[in-house]
Design a protein around this motif. Structure first.
Motif, short mmCIF file in Angstrom:
data_model
loop_
_atom_site.label_atom_id
_atom_site.label_comp_id
_atom_site.label_asym_id
_atom_site.label_seq_id
_atom_site.Cartn_x
_atom_site.Cartn_y
_atom_site.Cartn_z
N UNK A 46 8.29 1.84 3.74
CA UNK A 46 7.40 1.67 2.60
C UNK A 46 7.40 0.25 2.07
N UNK A 47 8.59 -0.32 1.93
CA UNK A 47 8.70 -1.70 1.45
C UNK A 47 8.12 -2.68 2.47
N UNK A 48 8.35 -2.39 3.75
CA UNK A 48 7.80 -3.26 4.79
C UNK A 48 6.28 -3.26 4.76
N UNK A 49 5.68 -2.10 4.55
CA UNK A 49 4.23 -2.00 4.49
C UNK A 49 3.69 -2.78 3.29
N UNK A 50 4.35 -2.69 2.15
CA UNK A 50 3.93 -3.44 0.98
C UNK A 50 3.99 -4.95 1.24
N UNK A 51 5.05 -5.38 1.93
CA UNK A 51 5.18 -6.81 2.27
C UNK A 51 4.06 -7.25 3.21
N UNK A 52 3.75 -6.41 4.20
CA UNK A 52 2.69 -6.75 5.15
C UNK A 52 1.33 -6.78 4.46
N UNK A 53 1.12 -5.91 3.49
CA UNK A 53 -0.14 -5.94 2.74
C UNK A 53 -0.27 -7.26 1.99
N UNK A 54 0.83 -7.69 1.38
CA UNK A 54 0.82 -8.97 0.67
C UNK A 54 0.42 -10.11 1.60
N UNK A 55 0.88 -10.02 2.85
CA UNK A 55 0.60 -11.06 3.83
C UNK A 55 -0.73 -10.85 4.55
N UNK A 56 -1.38 -9.71 4.28
CA UNK A 56 -2.65 -9.41 4.94
C UNK A 56 -2.48 -9.12 6.41
N UNK A 57 -1.31 -8.58 6.80
CA UNK A 57 -1.01 -8.39 8.22
C UNK A 57 -0.76 -6.94 8.60
N UNK A 58 -1.02 -6.00 7.70
CA UNK A 58 -0.76 -4.60 8.03
C UNK A 58 -1.90 -4.06 8.89
N UNK A 59 -1.55 -3.48 10.01
CA UNK A 59 -2.53 -2.89 10.92
C UNK A 59 -2.39 -1.37 10.85
N UNK A 60 -3.45 -0.69 10.43
CA UNK A 60 -3.38 0.74 10.20
C UNK A 60 -3.16 1.53 11.48
N UNK A 61 -3.69 1.03 12.60
CA UNK A 61 -3.46 1.72 13.87
C UNK A 61 -2.00 1.62 14.28
N UNK A 62 -1.41 0.45 14.07
CA UNK A 62 0.02 0.30 14.35
C UNK A 62 0.83 1.22 13.43
N UNK A 63 0.44 1.29 12.17
CA UNK A 63 1.17 2.10 11.19
C UNK A 63 1.10 3.57 11.55
N UNK A 185 12.96 11.76 1.41
CA UNK A 185 12.87 10.37 1.85
C UNK A 185 11.42 9.94 1.98
N UNK A 186 10.57 10.80 2.53
CA UNK A 186 9.15 10.47 2.65
C UNK A 186 8.51 10.29 1.29
N UNK A 187 8.86 11.15 0.33
CA UNK A 187 8.31 11.03 -1.01
C UNK A 187 8.70 9.70 -1.65
N UNK A 188 9.95 9.28 -1.44
CA UNK A 188 10.39 8.01 -2.00
C UNK A 188 9.62 6.85 -1.40
N UNK A 189 9.44 6.87 -0.07
CA UNK A 189 8.72 5.78 0.59
C UNK A 189 7.24 5.75 0.19
N UNK A 190 6.63 6.95 0.11
CA UNK A 190 5.23 7.01 -0.31
C UNK A 190 5.08 6.57 -1.76
#
Length: 218
Positions: A46-63, A185-190
């Protein structure tokens, strides 16, 4: 050889007990492999995804292909432009599907844990009926073998039923607890993603195509 003799002594009721034991073993092995927390809900995603969003590098297909939790987060991000409540709703829908998949085969395992002692008890009843039948029609020492056979069936089927039921029940409870832990754990990450989107009402850049970038309003 002694084990084979015991199985034979148990009579025909040993066949469903053996079938239940094989099914339970397959389910236990499959669930031990499938219900790995690191595979379903990797820590820090979850934190990694937030960081990637900040950088504009999150790929939804990869996710989506990363893990079941990644698929949940991707479902929420795909609806980021629809508003906070829609994101929560999509996250909940995706999480429900993942939880349903985690609970697969747990119901049959619980059923096996419940019915095998009953099958063993049925064997006990059948064996004791044979014992009393021999006692009533006893012809002396000649019927001793029949009497011993009935007692043996009563004891063997009961022991076999409990032998299958006890580990099946233990693993059923264990898997239920593991599903609960992974769900938390999933609820915390979401929750991290929901909080991030709630505090970033501006433009969130998402790569929603295999070869390009797309932008969505959160």
């Amino acid at each position: 050889m002694e084990l084979l003799d015991a199985l034979i002594a148990g009579g025909w009721l040993m066949i469903p007990l053996l079938g239940c034991s094989l099914v339970a073993m397959v389910i236990i092995i499959e669930r031990l492999w499938t219900l790995r927390a690191g595979r379903i809900a990797p820590l820090g995603l979850g934190q990694e995804v937030c960081t990637l969003i900040d950088q504009g590098q999150v790929n939804l297909y990869w996710l989506e292909g990363h893990s079941p939790l990644g698929g949940i987060l991707a479902a929420g991000l795909r609806n980021a432009r629809l508003g906070h409540e829609q994101v929560r709703a999509r996250l909940q829908e995706a999480a429900t599907a993942v939880i349903h998949d985690m609970e697969r085969f747990l119901s049959p395992l619980g059923t096996i844990a419940a019915i095998t002692p009953l099958i063993g008890l049925l064997g006990t009843v059948v064996g004791m009926i044979e014992v009393f039948s021999v006692i009533v029609t006893a012809d002396g020492v000649e019927r001793t073998a029949d009497l011993a056979g009935g007692i043996s069936r009563a004891l063997v089927t009961t022991a076999a039923g409990l032998t299958v039921a006890i580990p099946a029940l233990m693993f059923h409870r264990y898997f239920q607890r593991r599903v609960e832990d992974i769900t938390v754990r999933m609820e915390e990450q979401a929750g991290l993603l929901v909080e991030y989107l709630a505090h970033h009402q501006g433009e969130v850049r998402l790569d929603d195509r295999r070869g390009g970038a797309a932008e969505a309003r959160a």
